[in-house]
Design a protein around this motif. Sequence first.
Motif, PDB file in Angstrom:
ATOM      1  N   UNK A  54       0.828  -1.192   0.000  1.00  0.00           N
ATOM      2  CA  UNK A  54       0.000   0.000   0.000  1.00  0.00           C
ATOM      3  C   UNK A  54       0.872   1.256   0.000  1.00  0.00           C
ATOM      4  N   UNK A  55       0.364   2.310  -0.654  1.00  0.00           N
ATOM      5  CA  UNK A  55       1.083   3.585  -0.727  1.00  0.00           C
ATOM      6  C   UNK A  55       0.137   4.741  -0.477  1.00  0.00           C
ATOM      7  N   UNK A  56       0.661   5.778   0.140  1.00  0.00           N
ATOM      8  CA  UNK A  56      -0.047   7.037   0.323  1.00  0.00           C
ATOM      9  C   UNK A  56       0.420   7.976  -0.780  1.00  0.00           C
ATOM     10  N   UNK A  57      -0.527   8.543  -1.518  1.00  0.00           N
ATOM     11  CA  UNK A  57      -0.227   9.485  -2.595  1.00  0.00           C
ATOM     12  C   UNK A  57      -0.757  10.865  -2.211  1.00  0.00           C
ATOM     13  N   UNK A  58       0.058  11.885  -2.414  1.00  0.00           N
ATOM     14  CA  UNK A  58      -0.352  13.287  -2.253  1.00  0.00           C
ATOM     15  C   UNK A  58       0.120  14.010  -3.505  1.00  0.00           C
ATOM     16  N   UNK A  59      -0.794  14.219  -4.439  1.00  0.00           N
ATOM     17  CA  UNK A  59      -0.399  14.768  -5.734  1.00  0.00           C
ATOM     18  C   UNK A  59       0.426  13.733  -6.475  1.00  0.00           C
ATOM     19  N   UNK A  60       1.631  14.086  -6.885  1.00  0.00           N
ATOM     20  CA  UNK A  60       2.519  13.163  -7.592  1.00  0.00           C
ATOM     21  C   UNK A  60       3.465  12.412  -6.661  1.00  0.00           C
ATOM     22  N   UNK A  61       3.569  12.848  -5.421  1.00  0.00           N
ATOM     23  CA  UNK A  61       4.465  12.199  -4.461  1.00  0.00           C
ATOM     24  C   UNK A  61       3.773  10.976  -3.860  1.00  0.00           C
ATOM     25  N   UNK A  62       4.538   9.931  -3.613  1.00  0.00           N
ATOM     26  CA  UNK A  62       3.963   8.740  -2.994  1.00  0.00           C
ATOM     27  C   UNK A  62       4.916   8.183  -1.951  1.00  0.00           C
ATOM     28  N   UNK A  63       4.338   7.447  -1.015  1.00  0.00           N
ATOM     29  CA  UNK A  63       5.060   6.973   0.155  1.00  0.00           C
ATOM     30  C   UNK A  63       4.535   5.588   0.527  1.00  0.00           C
ATOM     31  N   UNK A  64       5.424   4.599   0.690  1.00  0.00           N
ATOM     32  CA  UNK A  64       4.954   3.279   1.151  1.00  0.00           C
ATOM     33  C   UNK A  64       4.384   3.376   2.563  1.00  0.00           C
ATOM     34  N   UNK A  65       3.286   2.710   2.799  1.00  0.00           N
ATOM     35  CA  UNK A  65       2.631   2.755   4.109  1.00  0.00           C
ATOM     36  C   UNK A  65       3.503   2.086   5.167  1.00  0.00           C
ATOM     37  N   UNK A  66       4.406   1.230   4.764  1.00  0.00           N
ATOM     38  CA  UNK A  66       5.252   0.521   5.729  1.00  0.00           C
ATOM     39  C   UNK A  66       6.213   1.439   6.468  1.00  0.00           C
ATOM     40  N   UNK A  67       6.513   2.631   5.941  1.00  0.00           N
ATOM     41  CA  UNK A  67       7.436   3.549   6.617  1.00  0.00           C
ATOM     42  C   UNK A  67       6.713   4.551   7.514  1.00  0.00           C
ATOM     43  N   UNK A  68       5.391   4.429   7.620  1.00  0.00           N
ATOM     44  CA  UNK A  68       4.617   5.341   8.466  1.00  0.00           C
ATOM     45  C   UNK A  68       4.569   4.779   9.880  1.00  0.00           C
ATOM     46  N   UNK A  69       5.057   5.573  10.843  1.00  0.00           N
ATOM     47  CA  UNK A  69       5.026   5.107  12.228  1.00  0.00           C
ATOM     48  C   UNK A  69       3.728   5.502  12.926  1.00  0.00           C
ATOM     49  N   UNK A  70       3.211   6.687  12.648  1.00  0.00           N
ATOM     50  CA  UNK A  70       1.928   7.108  13.208  1.00  0.00           C
ATOM     51  C   UNK A  70       1.352   8.230  12.352  1.00  0.00           C
ATOM     52  N   UNK A  71       0.057   8.476  12.535  1.00  0.00           N
ATOM     53  CA  UNK A  71      -0.617   9.525  11.768  1.00  0.00           C
ATOM     54  C   UNK A  71      -1.692  10.161  12.640  1.00  0.00           C
ATOM     55  N   UNK A  72      -2.035  11.402  12.295  1.00  0.00           N
ATOM     56  CA  UNK A  72      -3.051  12.129  13.064  1.00  0.00           C
ATOM     57  C   UNK A  72      -3.631  13.235  12.197  1.00  0.00           C
TER      58      UNK A  72
END
Length: 133
Positions: A54-72
Amino acid sequence: MAFALATVISLEINKGVPSIPRWIPYATLFVVAAGALLWLGRVEIRVTAGDGGAELWAGEAHLPVTVISRSADIPRSAKSAALGRQLDPAAFVVHRGWVGPLVLVVLNDADDPTPYWLVSSRHPEQVLSALRS
């Protein structure tokens, strides 16, 4: 503001070039202003699942969900502090002034110098629930 600026520029063009029809500057500049507003306001936030995870996309940038430690979520009332004196200069920020709340995603990746993402979102609860699932 964009349409007010288009109106003022159209008035100036009509005064400077009286030989063209009066409606042409208005029609042209209002289309340009609408296109600019649509282009500037286009930031899509989505969570996708693919072969690489899974990946988080914001515009053209994307980030694997595995590197997310926490969110709020950051409410509108705390937005100025989060974007002001508390903002880390190394953070990845996608900010739209007309969107109230923000989503904060803290990273846990030794290879990435970015400590967190701060992204404007009209529906932060939907983004956070997608990240947690």
